[in-house]
Design a protein around this motif. Structure first.
Motif, mmCIF file in Angstrom:
data_model
loop_
_atom_site.group_PDB
_atom_site.id
_atom_site.type_symbol
_atom_site.label_atom_id
_atom_site.label_comp_id
_atom_site.label_asym_id
_atom_site.label_seq_id
_atom_site.Cartn_x
_atom_site.Cartn_y
_atom_site.Cartn_z
ATOM 1 N N UNK A 19 0.849 -1.191 0.000
ATOM 2 C CA UNK A 19 0.000 0.000 0.000
ATOM 3 C C UNK A 19 0.884 1.240 0.000
ATOM 4 N N UNK A 20 1.937 1.223 0.817
ATOM 5 C CA UNK A 20 2.872 2.334 0.927
ATOM 6 C C UNK A 20 4.126 1.829 1.623
ATOM 7 N N UNK A 21 5.291 2.144 1.090
ATOM 8 C CA UNK A 21 6.518 1.731 1.764
ATOM 9 C C UNK A 21 6.659 2.434 3.114
ATOM 10 N N UNK A 22 6.181 3.671 3.219
ATOM 11 C CA UNK A 22 6.220 4.350 4.511
ATOM 12 C C UNK A 22 5.330 3.653 5.530
ATOM 13 N N UNK A 23 4.135 3.224 5.092
ATOM 14 C CA UNK A 23 3.244 2.517 6.014
ATOM 15 C C UNK A 23 3.891 1.233 6.519
ATOM 16 N N UNK A 24 4.538 0.502 5.617
ATOM 17 C CA UNK A 24 5.206 -0.734 6.016
ATOM 18 C C UNK A 24 6.337 -0.448 6.996
ATOM 19 N N UNK A 25 7.129 0.590 6.713
ATOM 20 C CA UNK A 25 8.227 0.941 7.608
ATOM 21 C C UNK A 25 7.707 1.395 8.971
ATOM 22 N N UNK A 26 6.621 2.176 8.981
ATOM 23 C CA UNK A 26 6.043 2.611 10.258
ATOM 24 C C UNK A 26 5.543 1.425 11.062
ATOM 25 N N UNK A 27 4.996 0.409 10.396
ATOM 26 C CA UNK A 27 4.515 -0.775 11.105
ATOM 27 C C UNK A 27 5.671 -1.526 11.752
ATOM 28 N N UNK A 28 6.844 -1.447 11.150
ATOM 29 C CA UNK A 28 8.009 -2.111 11.729
ATOM 30 C C UNK A 28 8.447 -1.449 13.028
ATOM 31 N N UNK A 66 3.101 0.748 -5.539
ATOM 32 C CA UNK A 66 2.321 1.101 -4.352
ATOM 33 C C UNK A 66 0.855 1.301 -4.757
ATOM 34 N N UNK A 67 -0.046 0.878 -3.897
ATOM 35 C CA UNK A 67 -1.464 1.066 -4.182
ATOM 36 C C UNK A 67 -2.022 2.315 -3.508
ATOM 37 N N UNK A 68 -1.332 2.795 -2.451
ATOM 38 C CA UNK A 68 -1.784 3.990 -1.739
ATOM 39 C C UNK A 68 -0.580 4.855 -1.378
ATOM 40 N N UNK A 69 0.215 5.180 -2.382
ATOM 41 C CA UNK A 69 1.382 6.013 -2.142
ATOM 42 C C UNK A 69 0.992 7.394 -1.652
ATOM 43 N N UNK A 70 1.802 7.945 -0.755
ATOM 44 C CA UNK A 70 1.505 9.249 -0.158
ATOM 45 C C UNK A 70 2.671 10.202 -0.324
ATOM 46 N N UNK A 71 2.331 11.475 -0.487
ATOM 47 C CA UNK A 71 3.328 12.528 -0.494
ATOM 48 C C UNK A 71 3.127 13.433 0.704
ATOM 49 N N UNK A 72 3.774 14.588 0.692
ATOM 50 C CA UNK A 72 3.622 15.543 1.779
ATOM 51 C C UNK A 72 2.187 16.044 1.854
ATOM 52 N N UNK A 80 0.603 10.048 -4.050
ATOM 53 C CA UNK A 80 1.796 9.890 -4.858
ATOM 54 C C UNK A 80 1.530 8.764 -5.849
ATOM 55 N N UNK A 81 1.284 9.122 -7.100
ATOM 56 C CA UNK A 81 0.993 8.133 -8.129
ATOM 57 C C UNK A 81 2.169 7.167 -8.250
ATOM 58 N N UNK A 82 1.881 5.850 -8.251
ATOM 59 C CA UNK A 82 2.945 4.861 -8.093
ATOM 60 C C UNK A 82 2.875 3.717 -9.098
ATOM 61 N N UNK A 83 3.007 3.982 -10.392
ATOM 62 C CA UNK A 83 2.995 2.898 -11.371
ATOM 63 C C UNK A 83 4.296 2.108 -11.343
ATOM 64 N N UNK A 84 4.304 0.887 -11.897
ATOM 65 C CA UNK A 84 5.540 0.100 -11.959
ATOM 66 C C UNK A 84 6.617 0.822 -12.771
#
Length: 261
Positions: free
Chosen positions: A26-35, A51-57, A62-66
């Motif tokens: 969903x978001x690499x930041x979300x995964x890191x925060x969960x850690x 990412x399916x729910x990428x976030x910016x400031x 944050x659009x996140x295509x492959x």
């Protein structure tokens, strides 16, 4: 699901950084925060192919295509609490160095305060810093990095670009990440847990764009115009207003063409 499309650089490995990669999050930041909640010791990179729910400031999407780079670095107790905001400048310097390594000498890639990477006024990347308090009184922070390697969004209120669109020597996200992991390890060591921010400030200014140019800052609905005079010892933007007075700005959206502020 793990996906092995990138690896740490040798300097990052030697400095004790770790890496986990995923096909999609969903978001690499979300995964890191969960850690953080799970007691991870830090120095962990989380990278996703999409990412399916990428976030910016400021909660922006944050659009996140492959094909682009989506990465987050988890740091636990990286510095005293009053120095943590400086990590954004460490990240900006490391990211610019990495982008320049892939892009080559032309066109020029520069930093826009506080840590956006621009090429000819178009945004190549973004950084998102988040943090959390730990039970023992320490702090953890996550530095999220999104880089337009193969594509860039066209539905933004500002110009965007990708490594491909600017004619970079390489657009490979794996090579970019390996370079970024090494440069981040290097500049974190230079920063020395906040003990050497003057070196980071000097490096940031050396890579900055727009110095001396007219700028506009939008802050809490207020619009400020003046000339960009650099950053102070705390990383605040210095804006010279009418009459010569210089204002130190902690946060805001900056544009060097006031019509886009």
């Amino acid at each position: 699901m793990m996906d092995y499309f990138c690896a740490l650089g040798p300097e990052a490995v030697q400095a004790g950084f770790r890496l986990e990669t995923f096909s999609s999050l969903s978001s690499t930041n979300d995964e890191a925060m969960s850690r953080i909640a799970r007691g991870d010791p830090g120095r962990l990179w989380i990278v996703a192919a999409a990412q399916t729910k990428g976030r910016g400031r400021m909660g922006r999407v944050w659009t996140s295509p492959p094909g682009n780079l989506y990465a987050s670095l988890l740091l636990v107790d990286p510095a005293p609490p009053d120095r943590l905001a400086e990590i954004g400048f460490v990240a900006g310097v490391a990211l610019i160095d990495s982008l320049r390594a892939l892009a080559g000498p032309k066109p020029a890639i520069t930093l826009k305060w506080p840590n956006d990477a621009l090429c000819d006024g178009a945004k190549l990347s973004g950084l998102l810093l988040e943090g959390a308090s730990l039970r023992d009184g320490l702090f953890a922070c996550v530095v999220g990095v999104g880089v337009n390697c193969l594509s860039s969004p066209d539905d933004t209120p500002y110009p965007t670009a990708s490594l491909r669109s600017i004619g970079a020597k390489s657009c490979d996200r794996g090579l970019l990440f390996a370079t970024l992991s090494d440069r981040f390890a290097h500049w974190l060591a230079v920063w020395a847990r906040g003990g050497n921010f003057p070196a980071i400030r000097a490096a940031w200014l050396d890579r900055a764009g727009g110095l001396g140019e007219k700028a506009a800052v939008t802050r809490n609905g207020e619009r400020l115009e003046g000339f960009f005079r650099g950053i102070d010892a705390r990383g605040r933007m210095l804006l010279e207003r009418t009459g010569g007075a210089v204002e130190a700005i902690d946060a805001g959206d900056v544009a060097f063409d006031p019509r886009r502020a």
